[in-house]
Design a protein around this motif. Structure first.
Motif, short mmCIF file in Angstrom:
data_model
loop_
_atom_site.label_atom_id
_atom_site.label_comp_id
_atom_site.label_asym_id
_atom_site.label_seq_id
_atom_site.Cartn_x
_atom_site.Cartn_y
_atom_site.Cartn_z
N ARG A 135 42.18 44.36 45.33
CA ARG A 135 40.91 43.86 44.65
C ARG A 135 40.54 42.53 44.76
N LEU A 136 39.40 41.95 44.68
CA LEU A 136 38.99 40.59 44.65
C LEU A 136 39.83 39.93 43.79
N GLY A 137 40.26 38.75 43.95
CA GLY A 137 41.33 37.84 43.39
C GLY A 137 42.51 38.24 43.54
N ASP A 138 42.84 39.45 44.16
CA ASP A 138 44.51 39.57 44.47
C ASP A 138 45.00 38.49 45.51
N ILE A 139 46.34 38.62 45.46
CA ILE A 139 47.04 37.82 46.62
C ILE A 139 47.67 38.71 47.69
N VAL A 140 47.48 38.10 48.80
CA VAL A 140 48.57 38.98 49.98
C VAL A 140 49.40 38.03 50.64
N VAL A 141 50.59 38.14 50.74
CA VAL A 141 51.69 37.49 51.14
C VAL A 141 52.18 37.84 52.62
N SER A 142 52.04 37.11 53.63
CA SER A 142 52.79 37.75 54.98
C SER A 142 54.22 37.93 54.74
N SER A 143 54.44 39.38 54.98
CA SER A 143 55.84 39.83 54.99
C SER A 143 56.03 40.51 56.15
N ASN A 150 46.80 40.50 41.25
CA ASN A 150 48.19 41.41 41.62
C ASN A 150 48.59 40.63 43.00
N ILE A 151 49.86 40.77 43.37
CA ILE A 151 50.31 40.26 44.72
C ILE A 151 50.72 41.70 45.56
N HIS A 152 50.33 41.48 46.90
CA HIS A 152 50.52 42.64 47.72
C HIS A 152 51.32 41.74 48.94
N TYR A 153 52.29 42.51 49.39
CA TYR A 153 53.43 41.89 50.41
C TYR A 153 53.11 42.83 51.64
N GLY A 154 52.91 42.19 52.91
CA GLY A 154 52.78 43.07 54.03
C GLY A 154 52.18 42.32 55.40
N ILE A 155 51.37 42.80 56.04
CA ILE A 155 50.92 42.13 57.29
C ILE A 155 49.42 41.70 57.00
N VAL A 156 49.38 40.43 57.58
CA VAL A 156 48.23 39.57 57.68
C VAL A 156 47.37 39.78 59.00
N ALA A 157 46.32 40.25 59.33
CA ALA A 157 45.75 40.38 60.57
C ALA A 157 44.66 38.90 60.69
N SER A 158 45.12 38.38 61.75
CA SER A 158 44.48 37.19 62.24
C SER A 158 43.85 37.14 63.58
N GLY A 159 42.59 36.24 63.68
CA GLY A 159 42.14 36.33 64.70
C GLY A 159 40.76 35.23 64.67
N GLY A 193 44.19 34.47 48.89
CA GLY A 193 43.72 35.17 48.09
C GLY A 193 42.62 35.73 48.76
N ILE A 194 42.41 37.06 48.02
CA ILE A 194 41.17 38.09 48.39
C ILE A 194 39.83 37.68 47.90
N CYS A 195 38.88 37.56 48.72
CA CYS A 195 37.51 36.81 48.38
C CYS A 195 36.54 37.94 48.62
N ASP A 196 36.58 38.64 49.61
CA ASP A 196 35.84 39.68 49.89
C ASP A 196 36.27 40.99 50.61
N TYR A 197 35.37 41.85 50.85
CA TYR A 197 35.91 42.92 51.49
C TYR A 197 35.69 43.33 53.05
N ALA A 198 35.34 42.19 53.81
CA ALA A 198 35.01 42.41 55.26
C ALA A 198 33.92 43.32 55.46
N HIS A 240 35.32 33.06 46.02
CA HIS A 240 35.96 32.09 46.92
C HIS A 240 36.92 31.19 46.31
N ALA A 241 36.29 30.36 45.34
CA ALA A 241 37.18 29.40 44.47
C ALA A 241 38.45 30.11 43.80
N TYR A 242 38.12 31.08 43.00
CA TYR A 242 39.15 31.96 42.18
C TYR A 242 40.17 32.23 43.19
N ALA A 243 39.71 33.15 44.39
CA ALA A 243 40.82 33.41 45.03
C ALA A 243 41.85 32.31 45.75
#
Length: 335
Positions: free
Chosen positions: A104-112, A227-236, A276-281, A290-293
């Motif tokens: 969801r918006l405002g959640d956190i993703v950590v590269s793992s 909420n926190i999610h751990y996993g892969i971050v796609a970068s480009g 921090g998740i700010c939108d859904y691509a 944006h700022a909250y994320a």
């Protein structure tokens, strides 16, 4: 307190946008201001600060992209060559919701690390094969073991204790009227995940006319915690604004979010990515989060540093030595 010498700085905090830098400054226990002396070839600007027992240098990219991130990290390694031990890439990203990950918006993703992936995949690099499919041929480094251990310790703690990052967010939001306006949590009604086939009307400037029937059904959460999610971050280097493309790349890579800098760091700079998740691509317009994320990601990074023992950090080799002794980007053999 007077500004600490450069040789005290062991953590490099990198962000790309003004709201990300503002969120980072809110997390400092002490802010020492701008660094006055640095390597003559270093074009970065730094804010020095302290979080717990760690001295931090915050640098802002100034523009998107993996190349810009690489340049900033390289410059940082020169200025703090004697002391810098690892980096934190902290900011916002576009989420990739899926049946397995209720993002969801405002959640956190950590590269793992996951499977054979170190935690970050560069989705726009590889070779094109049959039917235009991208076959990714590179493998980026995982975060340093010291940070992975800190992540494990934090995950274990938050299973039984209230995480500190929530309090850090509240303190920053309510510090004054300006921070409440900048970082306050948007209303949950603005968190709208649309079905992939429901494109945003080309002539509409907002989503006010986007029908509720277009939205993906989701169960309401019991609280409004990030909420926190751990996993892969796609970068480009490509901005993803198409839901079907988002979902396809998500299935191919297993990624939880998209961003535009991490791949440029993981090649040459031992670090971990916090987003921090700010939108859904997708094509729908939403800058509200944006700022909250950015604040959510910064608060997580601050708490993570609590789990990095100063004594262990002192024994780590400086970043510049690690880069000299190893090839940080491993290209797999091509057929």
């Amino acid at each position: 307190m007077s500004t600490p010498p450069r040789d005290k700085v062991q953590v490099g905090w990198i962000c790309a946008l003004p709201e990300e830098a503002a969120a980072a400054r809110e997390m400092l226990d002490e802010n020492f201001g701008t660094l006055k002396e640095q390597n003559g070839t270093d074009t970065n600007s730094y804010i020095l600060g302290r979080i717990g027992n760690h001295y931090i240098a915050i640098a802002v990219l100034g523009q998107y992209g993996t190349t810009s991130a690489t340049a900033v990290a390289t410059n940082m390694s020169r200025t703090f060559s004697r002391s810098l031990k690892f980096g934190l890439m902290v900011g916002i990203a576009a989420g990739i919701p899926s049946p397995g990950h209720d993002i969801r918006l405002g959640d956190i993703v950590v590269s793992s690390p996951a499977g054979t992936c170190g935690g970050v995949v560069q989705y726009d690099t590889g070779k094109l094969v049959k039917d235009g499919k991208m076959e990714r041929t590179g493998s980026l480094n995982a975060p340093p073991r010291l940070l992975l251990n800190a992540v494990l310790a934090m995950r274990s703690s938050t299973m039984t204790e209230v995480p500190k990052y929530l309090g850090y967010m509240e303190k920053a939001i309510h510090r004054n009227e300006r921070t409440r306006k900048t970082f306050g949590r948007p209303d949950v009604s603005t968190d709208r995940l649309f079905r992939a086939e429901c494109e945003h009307p080309a002539t509409a400037s907002t989503c006010e006319g986007c029908l509720p029937d277009w939205e993906q059904p989701r169960t309401a959460r019991e609280d409004d915690e990030a909420n926190i999610h751990y996993g892969i971050v796609a970068s480009g280097n490509a901005v993803i604004k198409h839901a079907a493309t988002r979902d396809q790349l998500g299935r191919e890579t297993g990624a939880l979010c998209f961003e535009m800098e991490a791949a440029g760091l993981m090649m040459d700079f031992p670090c971990i990515v916090v987003r921090g998740i700010c939108d859904y691509a997708d094509s729908h317009k939403n800058d509200t989060w944006h700022a909250y994320a950015a604040l959510a990601a910064a608060a997580y990074a601050k708490e993570l540093l609590d789990y990095v023992p100063s004594a262990d950090l002192d024994t780590e080799k400086p970043v510049i030595e690690v880069c000299r002794r190893s090839s940080t980007y491993r290209v797999m053999p091509q057929e």
